[in-house]
Design a protein around this motif. Structure first.
Motif, PDB file in Angstrom:
ATOM      1  N   GLU A  17      -9.227  -8.286  -4.008  1.00 50.50           N
ATOM      2  CA  GLU A  17      -8.487  -9.479  -4.427  1.00 50.50           C
ATOM      3  C   GLU A  17      -7.076  -9.141  -4.897  1.00 50.50           C
ATOM      4  O   GLU A  17      -6.143  -9.924  -4.694  1.00 50.50           O
ATOM      5  N   GLN A  18      -6.902  -7.991  -5.507  1.00 45.50           N
ATOM      6  CA  GLN A  18      -5.587  -7.630  -6.027  1.00 45.50           C
ATOM      7  C   GLN A  18      -4.619  -7.252  -4.910  1.00 45.50           C
ATOM      8  O   GLN A  18      -3.419  -7.495  -5.004  1.00 45.50           O
ATOM      9  N   SER A  19      -5.131  -6.642  -3.847  1.00 46.46           N
ATOM     10  CA  SER A  19      -4.239  -6.152  -2.794  1.00 46.46           C
ATOM     11  C   SER A  19      -4.147  -7.085  -1.589  1.00 46.46           C
ATOM     12  O   SER A  19      -3.329  -6.859  -0.692  1.00 46.46           O
ATOM     13  N   PHE A  20      -4.960  -8.139  -1.556  1.00 45.21           N
ATOM     14  CA  PHE A  20      -5.022  -8.987  -0.373  1.00 45.21           C
ATOM     15  C   PHE A  20      -3.671  -9.604  -0.030  1.00 45.21           C
ATOM     16  O   PHE A  20      -3.242  -9.611   1.122  1.00 45.21           O
ATOM     17  N   GLN A  21      -2.970 -10.107  -1.051  1.00 44.11           N
ATOM     18  CA  GLN A  21      -1.678 -10.739  -0.785  1.00 44.11           C
ATOM     19  C   GLN A  21      -0.688  -9.736  -0.199  1.00 44.11           C
ATOM     20  O   GLN A  21       0.043 -10.053   0.749  1.00 44.11           O
ATOM     21  N   LEU A  61      -1.437  -9.167   3.436  1.00 37.95           N
ATOM     22  CA  LEU A  61      -0.930 -10.278   4.249  1.00 37.95           C
ATOM     23  C   LEU A  61       0.574 -10.145   4.455  1.00 37.95           C
ATOM     24  O   LEU A  61       1.089 -10.365   5.557  1.00 37.95           O
ATOM     25  N   GLU A  62       1.278  -9.775   3.397  1.00 34.17           N
ATOM     26  CA  GLU A  62       2.731  -9.608   3.507  1.00 34.17           C
ATOM     27  C   GLU A  62       3.079  -8.455   4.452  1.00 34.17           C
ATOM     28  O   GLU A  62       4.103  -8.494   5.141  1.00 34.17           O
ATOM     29  N   VAL A 106      -6.957 -10.252  13.851  1.00 36.34           N
ATOM     30  CA  VAL A 106      -5.641  -9.613  13.936  1.00 36.34           C
ATOM     31  C   VAL A 106      -4.641 -10.578  13.313  1.00 36.34           C
ATOM     32  O   VAL A 106      -4.561 -11.749  13.715  1.00 36.34           O
ATOM     33  N   LEU A 107      -3.915 -10.106  12.306  1.00 34.86           N
ATOM     34  CA  LEU A 107      -2.940 -10.931  11.594  1.00 34.86           C
ATOM     35  C   LEU A 107      -1.524 -10.498  11.944  1.00 34.86           C
ATOM     36  O   LEU A 107      -1.241  -9.307  12.056  1.00 34.86           O
ATOM     37  N   LEU A 108      -0.646 -11.475  12.087  1.00 29.89           N
ATOM     38  CA  LEU A 108       0.771 -11.213  12.280  1.00 29.89           C
ATOM     39  C   LEU A 108       1.533 -12.348  11.610  1.00 29.89           C
ATOM     40  O   LEU A 108       1.169 -13.517  11.764  1.00 29.89           O
ATOM     41  N   ASP A 109       2.572 -11.996  10.845  1.00 34.32           N
ATOM     42  CA  ASP A 109       3.347 -12.998  10.097  1.00 34.32           C
ATOM     43  C   ASP A 109       2.459 -13.817   9.167  1.00 34.32           C
ATOM     44  O   ASP A 109       2.680 -15.003   8.958  1.00 34.32           O
ATOM     45  N   GLY A 123       7.895  -3.650  15.282  1.00 30.22           N
ATOM     46  CA  GLY A 123       7.839  -3.138  13.914  1.00 30.22           C
ATOM     47  C   GLY A 123       6.684  -2.177  13.702  1.00 30.22           C
ATOM     48  O   GLY A 123       5.688  -2.182  14.435  1.00 30.22           O
ATOM     49  N   ARG A 124       6.829  -1.335  12.689  1.00 33.67           N
ATOM     50  CA  ARG A 124       5.767  -0.404  12.321  1.00 33.67           C
ATOM     51  C   ARG A 124       5.566  -0.419  10.810  1.00 33.67           C
ATOM     52  O   ARG A 124       6.510  -0.617  10.052  1.00 33.67           O
ATOM     53  N   HIS A 125       4.328  -0.194  10.412  1.00 33.37           N
ATOM     54  CA  HIS A 125       4.010  -0.105   8.994  1.00 33.37           C
ATOM     55  C   HIS A 125       4.449   1.241   8.440  1.00 33.37           C
ATOM     56  O   HIS A 125       4.412   2.260   9.142  1.00 33.37           O
ATOM     57  N   LYS A 126       4.847   1.253   7.188  1.00 31.21           N
ATOM     58  CA  LYS A 126       5.047   2.517   6.499  1.00 31.21           C
ATOM     59  C   LYS A 126       3.681   3.094   6.148  1.00 31.21           C
ATOM     60  O   LYS A 126       2.755   2.363   5.808  1.00 31.21           O
ATOM     61  N   PRO A 127       3.532   4.413   6.216  1.00 30.08           N
ATOM     62  CA  PRO A 127       2.223   4.999   5.904  1.00 30.08           C
ATOM     63  C   PRO A 127       1.896   4.897   4.431  1.00 30.08           C
ATOM     64  O   PRO A 127       2.765   4.987   3.568  1.00 30.08           O
TER      65      PRO A 127
END
Length: 318
Positions: A54-58, A61-62, A127-130, A165-169
């Protein structure tokens, strides 16, 4: 597994989630850089895997605003195959070096997320995007080879749509007594620098910046590699003598500023170019300003010396 096309349904409803509890000072939130990512009962870890609660979900999503997040809902106790799916998705996501982030949700540990997402059964994968689901939910646990094919098809769709785009590790903590896990984004550039191949290091950093212009760490790495390239083989004493003899020679002053920065004289490098900005005009002034901004990036935008340098530059310009 049948390929599912991207769509753009509505954003995820977060109203069922409670306000996240505040972390203790200095503690890393789950899923944030500096936290250890462990999924499916702690068996799945990696630079591009995060156990979602619950703490990291937002924040997860971002993260999908940068690149896709593959969200897996599982329950180790009720559905062993769902835990297998979580581990396999983590494994495949790690193979793409940031193209995807695996977000693993244990619905027993985080029932409010399951409620917010209206999860009725596991395994289930989105799969989530934006911040939005871009495929229909996938209620199965395909073999890992099928997952790889699925990820490959998604990657092709992203490329076709111009999404690069790519995620930071995420930082993965090493076991006690072992070296910390290095950032996989920079492995090729680091190897090139270690062998003295500055040109290749610059090229590798340029690839990272082109893939994700918002990646400030890659931009800083590129600025440092370019600094090394500019100063290769330069005679320090000759460069200083030339700059002293020609105080308004932009190229001579910039070269000495580069050498100062490389030698650790950061404030001297900044002061030299700020003063040159005051004296120069037109295209030369703009060239000095742009070079100084590049040196700021090489040092790091959060460095106090950079903050002072930016203020000094603003004063010189206005």
């Amino acid at each position: 597994m049948t390929q599912q096309p991207f769509s753009r349904p509505g954003a995820i409803d977060l109203s069922a989630l409670k306000r996240p509890a505040q972390s203790a000072p200095g503690a890393a939130a789950p899923g944030a850089p500096g936290a250890t990512a462990g999924g499916a009962g702690g068996q799945a870890t990696g630079a591009y895997t995060v156990e979602v609660d619950e703490q990291s979900f937002q924040s997860v999503l971002e993260s999908s605003m940068t690149a896709p997040v593959v969200l897996v809902f599982y329950s180790p106790g009720r559905s062993p195959e769902s835990a297998d799916l979580a581990r396999n998705v983590s494994t495949v996501a790690e193979e793409y070096d940031g193209r995807f982030l695996a977000g693993l949700v244990d619905i027993d540990a985080s029932p409010q997320i399951a409620q917010a997402m209206q999860i009725q059964q596991v395994p289930l994968m989105y799969v989530l995007l934006d911040g939005r689901p871009v495929t229909q939910p996938i209620p199965s646990a395909p073999p890992i080879d099928e997952l790889r094919a699925f990820f490959n098809q998604l990657g092709q769709q992203l490329t076709a749509q111009g999404i690069g785009g790519r995620h930071k590790p995420r930082t993965v903590e090493a076991p006690e007594g072992e070296e910390p896990v290095s950032d996989p984004r920079f492995a090729a550039a680091d190897e090139a620098l270690a062998s003295g191949d500055v040109d290749t290091a610059v090229a590798e950093y340029e690839k990272l910046v082109a893939a994700n212009p918002a990646d400030t760490e890659a931009a800083a790495g590129l600025a440092r590699a370019q600094l090394l390239k500019r100063t290769q083989g330069v005679d320090l004493n000759a460069a200083r003598a030339a700059a002293a003899a020609n105080p308004d020679d932009v190229e001579a002053q910039i070269l000495v500023a580069d050498l100062d920065l490389l030698g650790g004289h950061v404030e001297d490098a900044f002061a030299r170019l700020v003063e040159l900005v005051r004296r120069a005009s037109g295209d030369e002034r703009n060239a000095v300003r742009e070079h100084l901004v590049a040196l700021f990036a090489a040092v790091g935008n959060d460095d106090p010396r950079v903050l002072k340098g930016r203020q000094a530059l603003a004063n010189a310009l206005f």
